[in-house]
Design a protein around this motif. Structure first.
Motif, PDB file in Angstrom:
ATOM      1  N   SER A   1      48.608  21.109  -1.636  1.00 61.01           N
ATOM      2  CA  SER A   1      48.126  21.822  -0.458  1.00 61.01           C
ATOM      3  C   SER A   1      47.300  20.893   0.422  1.00 61.01           C
ATOM      4  O   SER A   1      46.941  19.771   0.036  1.00 61.01           O
ATOM      5  CB  SER A   1      47.280  23.027  -0.887  1.00 61.01           C
ATOM      6  OG  SER A   1      46.146  22.595  -1.632  1.00 61.01           O
ATOM      7  N   LEU A   2      46.989  21.390   1.615  1.00 68.93           N
ATOM      8  CA  LEU A   2      46.176  20.624   2.551  1.00 68.93           C
ATOM      9  C   LEU A   2      44.744  20.472   2.056  1.00 68.93           C
ATOM     10  O   LEU A   2      44.080  19.461   2.333  1.00 68.93           O
ATOM     11  CB  LEU A   2      46.212  21.307   3.926  1.00 68.93           C
ATOM     12  CG  LEU A   2      45.702  20.500   5.127  1.00 68.93           C
ATOM     13  CD1 LEU A   2      46.531  19.250   5.325  1.00 68.93           C
ATOM     14  CD2 LEU A   2      45.729  21.350   6.381  1.00 68.93           C
ATOM     15  N   LYS A   3      44.253  21.455   1.306  1.00 65.32           N
ATOM     16  CA  LYS A   3      42.894  21.395   0.751  1.00 65.32           C
ATOM     17  C   LYS A   3      42.781  20.267  -0.270  1.00 65.32           C
ATOM     18  O   LYS A   3      41.758  19.553  -0.323  1.00 65.32           O
ATOM     19  CB  LYS A   3      42.534  22.742   0.121  1.00 65.32           C
ATOM     20  CG  LYS A   3      41.127  22.814  -0.424  1.00 65.32           C
ATOM     21  CD  LYS A   3      40.851  24.185  -1.007  1.00 65.32           C
ATOM     22  CE  LYS A   3      39.438  24.257  -1.581  1.00 65.32           C
ATOM     23  NZ  LYS A   3      39.147  25.583  -2.171  1.00 65.32           N
ATOM     24  N   GLU A   4      43.793  20.089  -1.102  1.00 61.49           N
ATOM     25  CA  GLU A   4      43.762  19.001  -2.089  1.00 61.49           C
ATOM     26  C   GLU A   4      43.736  17.639  -1.397  1.00 61.49           C
ATOM     27  O   GLU A   4      43.070  16.705  -1.870  1.00 61.49           O
ATOM     28  CB  GLU A   4      44.973  19.113  -3.005  1.00 61.49           C
ATOM     29  CG  GLU A   4      45.007  20.379  -3.847  1.00 61.49           C
ATOM     30  CD  GLU A   4      46.252  20.468  -4.700  1.00 61.49           C
ATOM     31  OE1 GLU A   4      47.062  19.501  -4.651  1.00 61.49           O
ATOM     32  OE2 GLU A   4      46.438  21.470  -5.406  1.00 61.49           O
TER      33      GLU A   4
ATOM     34  N   ARG B   1      42.359  17.006   1.538  1.00 66.33           N
ATOM     35  CA  ARG B   1      41.007  16.815   2.068  1.00 66.33           C
ATOM     36  C   ARG B   1      40.038  16.396   0.971  1.00 66.33           C
ATOM     37  O   ARG B   1      39.192  15.514   1.164  1.00 66.33           O
ATOM     38  CB  ARG B   1      40.522  18.098   2.734  1.00 66.33           C
ATOM     39  CG  ARG B   1      41.280  18.471   4.011  1.00 66.33           C
ATOM     40  CD  ARG B   1      40.703  19.748   4.611  1.00 66.33           C
ATOM     41  NE  ARG B   1      39.302  19.562   4.956  1.00 66.33           N
ATOM     42  CZ  ARG B   1      38.882  19.110   6.139  1.00 66.33           C
ATOM     43  NH1 ARG B   1      39.757  18.804   7.084  1.00 66.33           N
ATOM     44  NH2 ARG B   1      37.585  18.969   6.375  1.00 66.33           N
ATOM     45  N   GLU B   2      40.149  17.017  -0.197  1.00 65.86           N
ATOM     46  CA  GLU B   2      39.260  16.659  -1.307  1.00 65.86           C
ATOM     47  C   GLU B   2      39.500  15.219  -1.766  1.00 65.86           C
ATOM     48  O   GLU B   2      38.536  14.492  -2.088  1.00 65.86           O
ATOM     49  CB  GLU B   2      39.483  17.629  -2.465  1.00 65.86           C
ATOM     50  CG  GLU B   2      39.040  19.061  -2.161  1.00 65.86           C
ATOM     51  CD  GLU B   2      39.357  20.004  -3.298  1.00 65.86           C
ATOM     52  OE1 GLU B   2      40.016  19.542  -4.272  1.00 65.86           O
ATOM     53  OE2 GLU B   2      38.963  21.187  -3.230  1.00 65.86           O
TER      54      GLU B   2
ATOM     55  N   GLU C   1      37.823  12.912   0.733  1.00 69.46           N
ATOM     56  CA  GLU C   1      36.359  12.914   0.588  1.00 69.46           C
ATOM     57  C   GLU C   1      35.910  12.091  -0.607  1.00 69.46           C
ATOM     58  O   GLU C   1      34.872  11.422  -0.567  1.00 69.46           O
ATOM     59  CB  GLU C   1      35.875  14.358   0.447  1.00 69.46           C
ATOM     60  CG  GLU C   1      36.039  15.198   1.721  1.00 69.46           C
ATOM     61  CD  GLU C   1      35.642  16.644   1.499  1.00 69.46           C
ATOM     62  OE1 GLU C   1      35.335  16.985   0.317  1.00 69.46           O
ATOM     63  OE2 GLU C   1      35.657  17.434   2.459  1.00 69.46           O
TER      64      GLU C   1
ATOM     65  N   SER D   1      38.658  16.040  10.513  1.00 70.39           N
ATOM     66  CA  SER D   1      39.871  16.841  10.662  1.00 70.39           C
ATOM     67  C   SER D   1      41.082  15.953  10.405  1.00 70.39           C
ATOM     68  O   SER D   1      40.992  14.718  10.452  1.00 70.39           O
ATOM     69  CB  SER D   1      39.963  17.449  12.072  1.00 70.39           C
ATOM     70  OG  SER D   1      38.824  18.241  12.352  1.00 70.39           O
TER      71      SER D   1
ATOM     72  N   ASP E   1      43.207  24.189   8.312  1.00 72.25           N
ATOM     73  CA  ASP E   1      43.150  24.348   6.855  1.00 72.25           C
ATOM     74  C   ASP E   1      43.026  25.831   6.532  1.00 72.25           C
ATOM     75  O   ASP E   1      41.933  26.389   6.455  1.00 72.25           O
ATOM     76  CB  ASP E   1      41.961  23.558   6.293  1.00 72.25           C
ATOM     77  CG  ASP E   1      41.993  23.531   4.765  1.00 72.25           C
ATOM     78  OD1 ASP E   1      42.961  24.056   4.189  1.00 72.25           O
ATOM     79  OD2 ASP E   1      41.038  22.985   4.167  1.00 72.25           O
ATOM     80  N   SER E   2      44.154  26.492   6.339  1.00 70.13           N
ATOM     81  CA  SER E   2      44.157  27.913   5.990  1.00 70.13           C
ATOM     82  C   SER E   2      44.807  28.150   4.644  1.00 70.13           C
ATOM     83  O   SER E   2      45.445  29.170   4.410  1.00 70.13           O
ATOM     84  CB  SER E   2      44.894  28.711   7.076  1.00 70.13           C
ATOM     85  OG  SER E   2      46.219  28.219   7.233  1.00 70.13           O
ATOM     86  N   GLY E   3      44.689  27.190   3.750  1.00 71.47           N
ATOM     87  CA  GLY E   3      45.254  27.339   2.418  1.00 71.47           C
ATOM     88  C   GLY E   3      46.743  27.107   2.340  1.00 71.47           C
ATOM     89  O   GLY E   3      47.366  27.463   1.339  1.00 71.47           O
TER      90      GLY E   3
ATOM     91  N   THR F   1      50.365  24.818   2.313  1.00 69.04           N
ATOM     92  CA  THR F   1      50.813  23.598   1.635  1.00 69.04           C
ATOM     93  C   THR F   1      51.209  22.547   2.664  1.00 69.04           C
ATOM     94  O   THR F   1      51.370  22.835   3.851  1.00 69.04           O
ATOM     95  CB  THR F   1      52.005  23.916   0.726  1.00 69.04           C
ATOM     96  OG1 THR F   1      53.072  24.439   1.519  1.00 69.04           O
ATOM     97  CG2 THR F   1      51.619  24.951  -0.334  1.00 69.04           C
TER      98      THR F   1
END
Length: 457
Positions: free
Chosen positions: A22-25, A27-28, A31, A47, A58-60, A62
Motif C-alpha cells: 500500500s501507499l502507507k507502507e 511512506r513508512e 521515513e 508528499s 494517502d487514503s489507504g 494500494t
C-alpha cells in the motif's frame, strides 16, 4: 515491488515486501530509511508524486490502484521550510569538508628546494593527476577516441600487425556482448594465452551465460588483404552453427598502429562494432538459444505483442506479408485486425465509412487490393482501335516503279506491278531504254521492213 525514490535530487532504490503493498507502507519505508540519510527527522512532513506536480492522496489505497508498477520513479515533495533547511545543511557540510581539506594541506610539510637565485625555499610542484576515463563502448567511440579496456588490451597484446589489432578489437567486442573467455584466471586487460599462432591464424574460445552447455570458437585466418573470421558454435558436443565474417584491416586500422595509443591506431570503431556484433556475436547467441529450445533473448521477437504492433505499423503491406512468413509468432501477430485496419486506412483512406466492428479488415484489404490490381492491369493492356482502310484509295505497290532506272525486279517482271495512273508518273525522259523506240512501235505500210541493226553496224 522494487521502486526508485527521488529525494532532493538523489535517487535511491527501495523494495517493498508483499504481493500488493500500500501507499502507507511506502511512506513508512521512506521515513525510516531515506529521511535520515538527507539530514531530516522522521517526523518531517512530505508528499509523494509520480510526476513531481500531482500529489498522491494517502487514503489507504494500494500502489497498483494508483497506477504504480515495479520500476517506477516516486518523487518525494517536501514543504518549503524543510527544503530550505536541507539545502543549508548540505552547504554547511560542504564548507566543513573544504575547511578540513585546507587544514590538511597547510599542516602537510612542504619540501624545499634550494634555488641560488632566491633566498626562500621553493615548494615542489604537485604531480599531475592521472587522466580520468569515462565508461565507453566501442559503438560510442568517435574518431580519435577509444575505450579504456581497448587501450589496456592493445598495450598488453603487443600487436605486431594490423591484423593483430583487429583480433584484439574483436575480442573486446565479444566481451561487450557477454561472452566469457574459456581461460581461467584471466584478467580483463589481458588476451587469452595462445590466441596468436606463428602459423598466421588466431583462435579464441568463449562461453556465454545465456547459452548453457555451449562453446563458441572464433578462428581468424589472413587471406591477402582480408581477414576471414569463422565462428563455430558447439551445443552438446555437436557443431550447430558456423558464421563467417570478412574484414579489411586497412579500413579500421591507421598507419599509427605500432604506437601505444589505441585511439590513434583505430578508426571507425563504431562501424566495426556494429558489423561484428550484428553479423557474428548476436547470431551466435540466437542460434545457441534456438538449439537449446530457449526463448529469444533479444530482437523483435523478444518484444511484447503490443510493441511489435507499434513497430510493424511503420512498415508497408509488402513488408508485413513477408514478416508474417518468418515464424508462427509473427504470423499470429501480423493477423491482428487493428494492424490491417491501419493498413486499409493508409492505402484506401476514403473508403472507411460505415464499417462495423466485426469487419474482417484483412479480407477487405485483399478484395480492394485485387480490384486495384485488375484496374491497373486492364488500363495498361488496353488494345488499339482497329485500322479501317479506305476502299477508294488505289493499291500501294510493294516496290513502286521508278522510270529511268535499269535493273531490279521491275525490269525482270514488268507485269507483276499494276500500272499507275499517268498523272502519278514523272515525265518520261527522251531516250528511255525501258520501252521500244517510237519508230518501231508502228509498222510500215509497204515494202521491206527496216533493219534495225544497220544503224549499229
Amino acid at each position: 515491488m522494487k521502486l526508485r525514490v527521488r529525494l532532493q535530487r538523489v535517487t535511491s532504490r527501495v523494495e517493498l515486501l508483499g504481493a500488493d503493498p500500500s501507499l502507507k507502507e511506502l511512506r513508512e519505508l521512506i521515513e525510516e530509511t531515506l529521511l535520515s540519510s538527507q539530514g531530516l527527522s522522521a517526523d518531517t512532513q512530505f508528499s509523494l508524486s509520480l510526476n513531481g506536480s500531482e500529489l498522491l492522496s494517502d487514503s489507504g489505497q494500494t500502489l497498483s490502484s494508483c497506477g504504480i508498477v515495479s520500476g517506477d520513479l516516486i518523487c518525494v515533495v517536501l514543504p518549503e521550510s524543510a527544503a530550505d533547511r536541507t539545502t543549508s545543511n548540505s552547504q554547511n557540510q560542504q564548507n566543513q569538508q573544504t575547511a578540513a581539506m585546507t587544514s590538511n594541506q597547510s599542516s602537510r610539510p612542504a619540501a624545499s628546494v634550494s634555488d641560488p637565485g632566491e633566498s626562500g625555499p621553493v615548494l615542489d610542484p604537485e604531480p599531475p593527476s592521472a587522466p580520468s576515463w569515462e565508461p565507453m563502448l566501442c559503438s560510442e567511440a568517435e574518431d580519435g577516441q577509444a575505450p579504456l579496456s581497448l587501450e589496456l588490451l592493445h598495450h598488453s597484446a603487443q600487436t605486431s600487425s594490423p591484423t593483430d589489432a583487429i583480433v584484439v578489437a574483436g575480442h573486446l567486442l565479444m566481451l561487450e556482448t557477454g561472452f566469457i573467455p574459456q581461460s581461467t584466471g584471466l584478467k580483463p586487460s589481458e588476451m587469452p594465452p595462445g590466441w596468436r599462432s606463428p602459423a598466421g591464424f588466431y583462435k579464441l574460445q568463449y562461453t556465454h551465460p545465456l547459452c548453457e552447455n555451449s562453446l563458441a570458437m572464433v578462428v581468424s585466418v589472413v587471406m591477402g588483404p582480408v581477414l576471414i573470421i569463422n565462428a563455430t558454435l558447439k551445443v552438446n558436443e555437436s557443431v550447430d552453427t558456423v558464421r563467417k565474417l570478412c574484414l579489411k584491416p586497412s579500413s579500421y586500422v591507421t598507419h599509427e598502429w605500432p604506437g601505444e595509443s589505441a585511439a590513434a591506431a583505430f578508426r571507425d570503431l563504431n562501424k566495426l562494432s556494429r558489423i561484428f556484433k550484428d553479423q557474428l556475436a548476436y547470431p551466435l547467441i540466437a542460434a545457441a538459444r534456438d538449439a537449446m529450445a530457449l526463448p529469444v533473448a533479444f530482437g523483435l521477437a523478444a518484444l511484447p505483442p503490443e510493441l511489435v504492433l507499434r513497430v510493424v505499423r511503420l512498415l508497408d503491406v509488402r513488408s508485413v506479408v513477408r514478416l508474417s512468413s518468418v515464424c508462427r509468432r509473427f504470423s499470429v501477430s501480423m493477423a491482428d485486425s487493428s494492424l490491417w485496419r491501419h493498413l486499409y486506412r493508409q492505402d484506401f483512406s476514403d473508403r472507411d465509412v460505415g464499417r462495423s466492428r466485426d469487419t474482417d479488415w484483412k479480407e477487405l484489404y485483399k478484395r480492394f487490393h485485387q480490384i486495384r490490381y485488375e484496374r491497373r492491369h486492364v488500363t495498361r493492356h488496353r488494345p488499339l482501335p482497329p485500322f479501317h482502310r479506305n476502299p477508294f484509295a488505289p493499291p500501294v505497290p510493294l516496290h513502286p516503279p521508278l522510270p529511268g532506272i535499269i535493273g531490279g525486279e521491275y525490269d525482270q517482271r514488268p507485269g507483276l506491278f499494276p500500272p499507275l495512273p499517268r498523272l502519278l508518273l514523272p515525265p518520261r525522259p527522251r531516250y528511255d531504254p525501258i520501252g521500244p523506240p517510237p519508230d518501231l512501235e508502228r509498222r510500215p505500210t509497204g515494202g521491206r521492213a527496216a533493219d534495225i541493226r544497220r544503224g549499229f553496224i
